[in-house]
Design an enzyme around this catalytic site. Structure first.
Site, PDB file in Angstrom:
ATOM      1  N   HIS A 147       0.848  -1.188   0.000  1.00  0.00           N
ATOM      2  CA  HIS A 147       0.000   0.000   0.000  1.00  0.00           C
ATOM      3  C   HIS A 147       0.888   1.243   0.000  1.00  0.00           C
ATOM      4  CE1 HIS A 147      -3.241  -2.630   2.047  1.00  0.00           C
ATOM      5  NE2 HIS A 147      -3.573  -2.452   0.780  1.00  0.00           N
ATOM      6  N   TRP A 207       3.851   0.178   4.932  1.00  0.00           N
ATOM      7  CA  TRP A 207       4.547  -0.953   5.573  1.00  0.00           C
ATOM      8  C   TRP A 207       3.757  -2.258   5.461  1.00  0.00           C
ATOM      9  CZ3 TRP A 207       4.050   3.294   9.436  1.00  0.00           C
ATOM     10  CH2 TRP A 207       5.077   4.233   9.314  1.00  0.00           C
ATOM     11  N   HIS A 208       3.171  -2.474   4.298  1.00  0.00           N
ATOM     12  CA  HIS A 208       2.334  -3.661   4.090  1.00  0.00           C
ATOM     13  C   HIS A 208       2.863  -4.520   2.939  1.00  0.00           C
ATOM     14  CE1 HIS A 208      -1.198  -1.138   5.910  1.00  0.00           C
ATOM     15  NE2 HIS A 208      -0.368  -1.588   6.837  1.00  0.00           N
ATOM     16  N   GLN A 209       4.154  -4.775   2.907  1.00  0.00           N
ATOM     17  CA  GLN A 209       4.709  -5.591   1.819  1.00  0.00           C
ATOM     18  C   GLN A 209       4.100  -6.994   1.840  1.00  0.00           C
ATOM     19  OE1 GLN A 209       8.953  -4.912   0.694  1.00  0.00           O
ATOM     20  NE2 GLN A 209       9.111  -4.161   2.791  1.00  0.00           N
TER      21      GLN A 209
END
Length: 537
Positions: free
Chosen positions: A323, A472-474
């Site tokens: 995101h 921080w949504h890898q």
């Protein structure tokens, strides 16, 4: 969930004594080895250890979570760049004017759930139905996952028995005592025709979206990590060993079967054997890294580094999704207190009603957060930020090896904004953010819009390229599915390799709508259920 009340006096000492004994016992054989104590791995290890006959080893490269910046919700930004952060960095990106974006990820017991903003976001109905379609397994569809959420939640909000549960290990509650920036944001949303809800995790995530106060993992003013909710209560038991400072180097094989792992502990190589299975829960960067460095992945990439190919899986490290967001900042008329870590309200909305899920993901933060590049435009001493985010960006990145060793950093080509549609979606998302922040509801509460302001088209595009940051949504780098680029099946077993599963955000076929902690817990629960069913435990 708990075998002993973890709040009882003496429990912490019992855990310390037991884990000291287990970690120094020289035992190297376990039934299951779970690699990574984050939001999924903590669940898998705890659920398997519910059976006292099952020996479980949980490995974590980071250290203890017993630090103020983890337990105090307000201190979460202090973890970024600390020893509790892997400190990943994406490669410089031509679509961002050559910028390199930091990709922080938790390196501590609890993983991301110990350093994040504590938002519990379940994902949209369409996300889970997409998972089920890709896997060919209805156990992943929304109705099935709703049953998991009801089972695991301890919901402290308005009653919704169809969707919410009570008494589970996961305490969830709406932001307590929300600050004016949050409540005014909901008022502003209503003025724009966006419906508001009691929670972002009920009916709101079954349709076009809406606005709501965040559901948070905070109780008694303290963070509740997934590790603390699931794993810690079992750590006084003799069948669960939790080893910190343990960097998984590679998988160990007998033929095409994984039988254990090599681990670097205190600079020394140690080997552990899994008599049943190894579960990788290392996250969307380190899971594909260990796979590739163990010979599982794209043949060309492995041979480039002299790694023997054990299983050609071209999808390992591909399909990288994240995101991306763009900060819009307003100046407060008067300094304001920050509540609950600073993120108390959210908005999900569709730019086009024909979409199957909201494509806008707006996250409010009660202090000013510009990118380093846009900070030069002038940051107010006191203000709030609305992050205009893309819930389902079309850009896809990839992960590559820089070398064959455990100490060789991964190359992260995030390709943020590479797809032109993402720039158009970003422009639409920021337009809506500016309408929200400049709505009549905020009159008198803010003095001005600090950034971006009413920019001309090319100036706005430059602002977005300079302002793009990660949520921080890898995820999605070892996806579940049935096509040639899939890495795991619906039971999360790695194709062509026995004794190996993956349970973390890397298995997502597409990124979920919203923060990824809650979906990772579901992934952990699904993995544990599949393992228990296979072995009758």
């Amino acid at each position: 969930m708990t075998s002993t009340n973890s709040t009882e006096p003496g429990f912490a000492e019992a855990v310390r004594a037991n884990q000291l004994h287990l970690s120094t016992s020289q035992n190297t054989r376990f039934d299951f080895i779970v690699c990574g104590a984050g939001s999924a791995g903590s669940v898998v290890a705890a659920r398997l250890a519910e059976n006292p006959e099952v020996r479980v080893l949980l490995l974590e490269a980071g250290g203890s979570d017993e630090v103020a910046s983890v337990t105090d919700p307000a201190q979460w930004p202090l973890n970024l760049g600390s020893e509790r952060d892997w400190g990943f960095m994406a490669e410089p990106n031509e679509h961002l004017g050559g910028r390199a974006i930091p990709m922080n990820m938790g390196k501590v017991l609890g993983g991301g759930s110990s350093i994040n903003v504590m938002v519990w976001a379940r994902g949209h109905r369409a996300d889970w139905n997409h998972f089920a379609a890709e896997a060919g397994d209805d156990a992943w569809n929304y109705q099935s996952v709703l049953g998991i959420y009801r089972r695991i939640e301890d919901w402290h909000g308005p009653a919704d028995p169809e969707r919410r549960g009570r008494g589970g290990p996961v305490h969830v509650a709406p932001a307590a005592d929300p600050k004016p920036a949050a409540t005014l944001m909901l008022e502003a949303a209503r003025s724009l025709g966006v419906p508001t809800f009691d929670s972002p995790n009920g009916a709101m995530m079954e349709g076009d979206g809406g606005a709501a106060l965040n559901d948070l993992r905070i109780a008694g003013g303290k963070r509740l990590s997934i590790f603390r909710s699931y794993t810690y209560p079992r750590m006084a038991a003799p069948n669960l060993t939790v080893l910190t400072g343990a960097l998984v180097s590679r998988l160990v094989f007998e033929g095409s079967r994984v039988t254990g792992v090599d681990v670097i502990v205190d600079g020394r190589l140690r080997s552990f054997t899994a008599e049943r299975e190894v579960v990788l829960s290392l996250g969307a960067v380190n899971t594909p890294k260990v796979l590739m460095q163990s010979g599982i992945g794209p043949e060309q990439e492995l041979r480039r580094h002299g790694i023997g190919v054990r299983q050609h899986l071209p999808g390992v490290g591909q399909n990288h999704q994240d995101h991306v967001s763009f900060g819009c900042i307003w100046e407060y008329a008067e300094p304001q207190e920050v509540g609950n870590g600073g993120s108390e309200a959210t908005l999900y909305w569709k730019s086009d009603p024909a979409l199957d899920a909201p494509d806008m993901l707006h996250c409010q933060v009660e202090f000013p957060v510009p990118s380093a590049e846009n900070a030069a435009l002038g940051v107010p001493a006191h203000g709030w930020t609305m992050f205009a985010g893309l819930a389902h960006p079309k850009s896809r990145g990839q992960l590559l090896l820089s070398g064959p060793g455990a100490g060789d950093a991964m190359i992260i080509r995030a390709n943020t904004l590479a797809d032109p549609d993402d720039m158009e979606a970003a422009l639409a998302s920021v337009r809506m953010c500016r309408e929200l922040g400049n709505a009549a509801a905020f009159k008198g509460f803010v003095t001005r819009e600090s950034m971006p302001g009413n920019l001309h088209a090319e100036d706005m595009r430059r602002y977005l390229r300079n302002g793009a940051v990660t949520y921080w949504h890898q995820s999605c780098t070892a996806k579940m599915g049935r096509d040639a680029m899939s890495v795991v099946n619906g039971s999360l077993e790695v194709y062509g390799v026995a004794g190996l599963r993956i349970a973390d955000a890397s298995i997502m076929p597409r990124i979920t709508t919203g923060n990824t902690m809650a979906p990772c817990v579901v992934i952990g629960e699904r993995a544990a259920d599949a393992i228990k069913a296979k072995y009758g435990i």
